[in-house]
Design an enzyme around this catalytic site. Sequence first.
Site, mmCIF file in Angstrom:
data_model
loop_
_atom_site.group_PDB
_atom_site.id
_atom_site.type_symbol
_atom_site.label_atom_id
_atom_site.label_comp_id
_atom_site.label_asym_id
_atom_site.label_seq_id
_atom_site.Cartn_x
_atom_site.Cartn_y
_atom_site.Cartn_z
ATOM 1 N N TYR A 189 -1.170 -6.948 17.061
ATOM 2 C CA TYR A 189 -1.252 -6.028 15.924
ATOM 3 C C TYR A 189 -2.564 -5.231 15.995
ATOM 4 O O TYR A 189 -2.566 -4.005 15.816
ATOM 5 C CB TYR A 189 -1.178 -6.838 14.635
ATOM 6 C CG TYR A 189 -1.321 -6.052 13.363
ATOM 7 C CD1 TYR A 189 -0.237 -5.377 12.808
ATOM 8 C CD2 TYR A 189 -2.537 -6.004 12.676
ATOM 9 C CE1 TYR A 189 -0.361 -4.666 11.614
ATOM 10 C CE2 TYR A 189 -2.668 -5.304 11.487
ATOM 11 C CZ TYR A 189 -1.582 -4.641 10.959
ATOM 12 O OH TYR A 189 -1.717 -3.941 9.784
ATOM 13 N N ILE A 243 0.828 -1.209 0.000
ATOM 14 C CA ILE A 243 0.000 0.000 0.000
ATOM 15 C C ILE A 243 0.864 1.261 0.000
ATOM 16 O O ILE A 243 0.528 2.260 -0.646
ATOM 17 C CB ILE A 243 -0.971 -0.040 1.193
ATOM 18 C CG1 ILE A 243 -2.068 -1.076 0.900
ATOM 19 C CG2 ILE A 243 -1.590 1.329 1.481
ATOM 20 C CD1 ILE A 243 -2.892 -1.476 2.083
#
Length: 322
Positions: A201, A52
């Site tokens: 995460y 990304i």
Amino acid sequence: MSWYRNTVWFVKGLREYTRSGYESASKHFNPADVEVNVAGRSFLVTGANSGIGKATATEIARRGGTVHLVCRNKERAEVAKGEIVTETGNQNIFVHIVDISNPREIWRFAEKFKNEHKLNVLINNAGCMVNNRELTGDGLEKNFATNTLGTYILTTALLPLLEKEADARVITVSSGGMLVQKLNVSDLQSGNGTFDGTMVYAQNKRQQVVLTEQWAKAHRNIHFSVMHPGWADTPAVRSAMPDFYQKMKNSLRTEAQGADTVVWLAISSEATKLPSGLFFQDRQPVPTHLPLASTHSPPEDEEKLMEVLEEFSQKFKSTSPG
């Protein structure tokens, strides 16, 4: 309630976060929002050599922006730069080698960058999902060091530079996984209980949402946003979540689709008409908590997060040579 949150999040994800979710949402996009010339504006993208980050950097370069690629690996960064220059014809692409899990390195980089460049838009994209508890050379849990503390130090170190510019923006790439986590300030480095890399995460990504909300309150002349790119087919997903990738690979978004909202937040005039501090998905602000989920945290926990991160930040600044 955690099973409930996880189930709701996954079902929501199957519907909204996949490629078909993007294709459905994009029918309502206004293409003119991102048909913008950003020549003369300076953008810094972390984790920009693949996925990304690289897709974002490429789209900004295509529109004439000066792009600073902040990457950990020099060889991969230079390859990415060459590909971006070739694809876009934009020569104003610069490489900086920084390990976002190393706070001293971030401080050194930021102090040097402030003396040499201007900055209009900071894009915090670098992240990691380490599935076993690993410590950095500074004794920091690696996911926390990269995703939370690294994002905090880089952003706060560059705020003085951003404050100088009109229409300054900070965009942080988070994850819908944060919806299953309530902010936990009592165990920021995940030293207690069983270590689950996916949940660590997700906790870091919840922390990024809180950071964005707190920064938006404190720095009124900078537009802050945090976003979920959906589930995209990136090298990071393939390496960190191989089982998920195998199960979902035919439904994952492309890197460009995952980057679309980052680009929109970075360059569109429509984005800054919305309040600072919001969480976005497919160019729309979306809730930061699932219905019926007990993931809201008291203000004192959010303040505590900021205090602890500032303490870490100052500690590493004071021990950073130069």
